[in-house]
Design an enzyme around this catalytic site. Structure first.
Site, PDB file in Angstrom:
ATOM      1  N   LYS A 263       1.027  -1.219   0.045  1.00  0.00           N
ATOM      2  CA  LYS A 263      -0.075   0.051   0.201  1.00  0.00           C
ATOM      3  C   LYS A 263       0.770   1.133  -0.014  1.00  0.00           C
ATOM      4  O   LYS A 263       1.620   1.567   0.758  1.00  0.00           O
ATOM      5  CB  LYS A 263      -0.988  -0.184   1.226  1.00  0.00           C
ATOM      6  CG  LYS A 263      -1.592   1.308   1.561  1.00  0.00           C
ATOM      7  CD  LYS A 263      -2.376   1.233   2.664  1.00  0.00           C
ATOM      8  CE  LYS A 263      -3.032   2.795   3.058  1.00  0.00           C
ATOM      9  NZ  LYS A 263      -3.923   2.770   4.446  1.00  0.00           N
ATOM     10  N   LYS A 275      -9.687  12.736   8.997  1.00  0.00           N
ATOM     11  CA  LYS A 275      -9.268  12.192  10.100  1.00  0.00           C
ATOM     12  C   LYS A 275      -9.289  13.381  11.086  1.00  0.00           C
ATOM     13  O   LYS A 275      -9.131  14.612  10.665  1.00  0.00           O
ATOM     14  CB  LYS A 275      -7.808  11.601   9.742  1.00  0.00           C
ATOM     15  CG  LYS A 275      -7.511  10.399   9.087  1.00  0.00           C
ATOM     16  CD  LYS A 275      -6.134  10.111   9.059  1.00  0.00           C
ATOM     17  CE  LYS A 275      -5.932   8.462   8.658  1.00  0.00           C
ATOM     18  NZ  LYS A 275      -6.851   7.299   9.311  1.00  0.00           N
ATOM     19  N   ASP A 345     -12.211   7.012   4.489  1.00  0.00           N
ATOM     20  CA  ASP A 345     -10.840   6.782   5.085  1.00  0.00           C
ATOM     21  C   ASP A 345     -10.303   5.344   5.018  1.00  0.00           C
ATOM     22  O   ASP A 345      -9.275   4.994   5.444  1.00  0.00           O
ATOM     23  CB  ASP A 345     -10.798   7.330   6.573  1.00  0.00           C
ATOM     24  CG  ASP A 345      -9.588   7.354   7.453  1.00  0.00           C
ATOM     25  OD1 ASP A 345      -8.663   7.468   6.655  1.00  0.00           O
ATOM     26  OD2 ASP A 345      -9.453   7.662   8.322  1.00  0.00           O
ATOM     27  N   ARG A 349      -7.643  -0.574   1.350  1.00  0.00           N
ATOM     28  CA  ARG A 349      -8.090  -1.770   0.912  1.00  0.00           C
ATOM     29  C   ARG A 349      -8.775  -1.345  -0.645  1.00  0.00           C
ATOM     30  O   ARG A 349      -8.798  -2.178  -1.340  1.00  0.00           O
ATOM     31  CB  ARG A 349      -9.445  -2.202   1.824  1.00  0.00           C
ATOM     32  CG  ARG A 349     -10.427  -1.320   1.830  1.00  0.00           C
ATOM     33  CD  ARG A 349     -11.444  -1.475   3.070  1.00  0.00           C
ATOM     34  NE  ARG A 349     -10.765  -1.375   4.529  1.00  0.00           N
ATOM     35  CZ  ARG A 349     -11.241  -1.489   5.533  1.00  0.00           C
ATOM     36  NH1 ARG A 349     -12.314  -1.984   5.666  1.00  0.00           N
ATOM     37  NH2 ARG A 349     -10.600  -0.961   6.766  1.00  0.00           N
TER      38      ARG A 349
HETATM   39  N1  BES Z   1      -3.984   4.577   7.135  1.00  0.00           N
HETATM   40  C1  BES Z   1      -5.237   4.336   8.000  1.00  0.00           C
HETATM   41  C2  BES Z   1      -4.717   3.220   9.184  1.00  0.00           C
HETATM   42  C3  BES Z   1      -3.652   3.597  10.173  1.00  0.00           C
HETATM   43  C4  BES Z   1      -3.759   4.118  11.292  1.00  0.00           C
HETATM   44  C5  BES Z   1      -2.314   3.513   9.813  1.00  0.00           C
HETATM   45  C6  BES Z   1      -3.045   4.461  12.152  1.00  0.00           C
HETATM   46  C7  BES Z   1      -1.319   3.737  10.566  1.00  0.00           C
HETATM   47  C8  BES Z   1      -1.605   4.443  11.729  1.00  0.00           C
HETATM   48  C9  BES Z   1      -6.265   3.668   7.050  1.00  0.00           C
HETATM   49  O1  BES Z   1      -6.352   4.018   5.952  1.00  0.00           O
HETATM   50  C10 BES Z   1      -7.542   3.938   7.995  1.00  0.00           C
HETATM   51  O2  BES Z   1      -7.699   5.138   7.986  1.00  0.00           O
HETATM   52  N2  BES Z   1      -8.243   3.091   8.517  1.00  0.00           N
HETATM   53  C11 BES Z   1      -9.358   3.307   9.120  1.00  0.00           C
HETATM   54  C12 BES Z   1     -10.345   2.271   8.649  1.00  0.00           C
HETATM   55  C13 BES Z   1     -11.735   2.419   9.069  1.00  0.00           C
HETATM   56  C14 BES Z   1     -12.287   3.722   8.394  1.00  0.00           C
HETATM   57  C15 BES Z   1     -12.674   1.313   8.763  1.00  0.00           C
HETATM   58  C16 BES Z   1      -8.858   2.969  10.720  1.00  0.00           C
HETATM   59  O3  BES Z   1      -8.410   2.147  10.855  1.00  0.00           O
HETATM   60  O4  BES Z   1      -9.744   3.829  11.418  1.00  0.00           O
HETATM   61 ZN    ZN Z   2      -4.650   4.840   4.979  1.00  0.00          ZN
HETATM   62 ZN    ZN Z   3      -7.309   6.056   5.835  1.00  0.00          ZN
END
Ligand code: BES
Ligand code: ZN
Ligand code: ZN
Length: 497
Positions: A263, A275, A345, A349
């Site tokens: 990714k 965020k 966010d 995926r």
């Molecule tokens: N890049 C983030 C995940 C992440 C969080 C990486 C903290 C490193 C440190 C990812 O794209 C994301 O935002 N995931 C969300 C998914 C949710 C919206 C289903 C998450 O984990 O909150």
């Molecule tokens: Zn991300």
């Molecule tokens: Zn994200």
């Protein structure tokens, strides 16, 4: 700081050096550092705190002393391996070697000698070299006042007969640590300096240097090929998305064709589902999976294992913008499945889905992806351990074992079938984020599985907790860790056997 090695055979007693590092502690039997002359030895013993006199007891830390009457060394640094509790012996040694190099730097010395002259030192050699190299890494490109970039010569004092072996060990570890540094540099770079096209340029340059073949699908090619996840995630940004494909060993006739997928969101604002501000800067590293894959390819190109390896790195900037992907949008993936966006966010995926489909098209047999995919895995496993999932237990076991051999910790999490319901959508074949706040890392992995051809052996690494560290720890300093590079290199070599 660059590290250069010098290999020397002999005993520590009387050895001339500005800084002599002794490793105390023999947890797994076999001494690592030999003895100084008895006079110096007893002087050190007298100065050591009581709990440290038992080597490896875990009580003490480090002891730096000057030996004016001289045993050859101007200074002696005693590193008690017992202080690095909870670590397996190789990790203790890597950490100690990193401390040794850092001590030389702090004392403005151009050289440091690691005493590995006892029989057990031979086993320790690999770890010491690895720790010295990884521990010397620094990212100072954006420091106004640069620290002097004087190289440190690390002299390895070995028992005689080990020199030839040492040369080979050093050559190998230099290839691997260069690759780790390459990945760390990419992650540490500010997000406006490293956009998808910049990452592609870096991948191209690296592939050119290492003799890998490289192909970059630009935005038009993404649409033409049906890689709509990457296209849509990149829509809101001024910087165009792309997909990098690097190939190693096209002529190697191996039964295994390993595809590494990473990714590479060069910045994740969350998109319209924005965020919170706190620590959002860390999302400059949301391309750490891609960086790990590119780093691994660099090392693989140099180490030349007898296995075909292809890297696929989809890249986009997940931005807010007037053309951004919206909650409620529906994306049709190349395998025909439709995805309703309930949260922009959950973008990783969406780009991985394209890359996993491409992995099959490339003719892969084994596919392993790495992604900073979920905050959920950080809550589950913290910052020392990455989560691993997979459809093929043998492959998952091999990935975990490869990680164990390098010191990258992985813990398997289950693909819980009934949680697939959390992705059920009223509008399309599935939602992208899932309705429940629980088990986010598992739900994300279940989402990815929808795009992995059942004929493939697949493993998925969620490195959201491990790609960055905020403390000086082991052979890391605050910033990118390069997690995944070493595991991938080990895995490729394992699959070549
Ligand atoms: N890049 C983030 C995940 C992440 C969080 C990486 C903290 C490193 C440190 C990812 O794209 C994301 O935002 N995931 C969300 C998914 C949710 C919206 C289903 C998450 O984990 O909150
Ligand atoms: Zn991300
Ligand atoms: Zn994200």
């Amino acid at each position: 700081m660059t590290v250069k090695f010098k290999v020397k055979a002999g005993k520590v007693a009387g050895h001339k050096t500005p800084l002599l590092v002794l490793f105390r502690g023999e947890a797994d039997g076999g001494k690592i550092s030999g003895d100084l002359a008895p006079a110096a030895e007893s002087r050190i013993a007298a100065l050591l705190p009581r709990e440290q006199k038992e080597p490896g007891s875990g009580g003490g830390g480090e002891l730096l002393l000057a030996l004016p009457e001289g045993d050859g060394a101007d200074r002696v640094l005693v590193l008690d391996l017992g202080q690095f509790r909870h670590m397996p012996l190789p990790e203790k040694l890597k950490t100690a070697a990193a401390r040794a190099v850092q001590a030389a730097e702090k004392l403005h010395l151009g050289a440091v000698t690691l005493a590995l002259d006892a029989p057990g030192g031979r086993e320790a050699l690999r770890s010491a070299v690895e720790g010295a190299l990884l521990g010397a890494y620094r990212f100072e490109k954006y420091k106004g006042k640069k620290k002097e970039a004087r190289p440190v010569t690390v002299e390895l004092l070995l028992e005689s007969g080990a020199q030839a072996e040492a040369k080979a060990v050093i050559a190998r570890q230099e290839k691997i640590s260069d690759a780790v540094a390459f990945a760390r540099d990419l992650v540490n770079e500010p997000p406006s300096e490293l956009v998808p096209e910049g990452l592609a340029a870096a991948a191209r340059a690296m592939a050119g240097e290492e003799g890998l073949s490289v192909e970059v699908l630009d935005e038009k090619a993404l649409v033409k090929n049906g890689y709509m996840g990457t296209y849509h995630v990149g829509r809101g940004s001024a910087h165009r998305p792309c997909m990098m494909i690097l190939r190693y060993g096209a002529r190697i006739k191996s039964p295994v064709h390993l595809v590494l997928v990473g990714k590479a969101i060069t910045f994740d604002t969350g998109g319209i589902s924005i965020k919170p501000a706190k620590d959002m800067w860390e999302m400059k590293g949301d391309m750490a999976g891609g960086a790990a894959v590119l780093g691994a390819m660099r090392a693989i190109a140099r180490l030349r294992p007898a296995v075909r390896v292809t890297a696929i790195v989809p890249s986009a900037q997940n931005m807010i913008g007037r053309n951004a992907l919206l909650p409620g949008d529906v994306i049709r993936a190349k395998n025909g499945k439709t995805v309703h966006i309930d949260n922009t966010d959950a973008e990783g995926r969406l780009i991985l889905m394209d890359a996993l489909i491409r992995a099959k098209e490339e003719g892969g047999t084994h596919v392993v992806d790495a992604a900073t995919l979920t905050g959920s895995v950080v809550r589950a496993l913290g910052t020392s351990v990455s989560g691993v999932f997979g459809t093929d237990q043998e492959l998952v076991d091999r990935v975990i074992a490869a990680g164990r051999r390098t010191g990258e910790q992985l813990w398997q999490l289950p693909l819980v079938e009934e949680y697939r319901d959390m992705l059920k959508s009223d509008i399309a074949d599935m939602d992208n984020s899932g309705r429940s706040p629980n088990a986010g890392a598992i739900v994300a992995a279940l989402f990815l599985r929808e795009f992995v051809d059942p004929s493939l052996k697949w493993a998925h690494l969620d490195i959201a907790g491990t790609f960055l560290t905020n403390k000086t720890w082991r052979y890391f300093r605050p910033g990118a860790t390069g997690f995944g590079v070493r595991t991938f290199v080990e895995l490729a070599e394992d699959l070549a056997r």
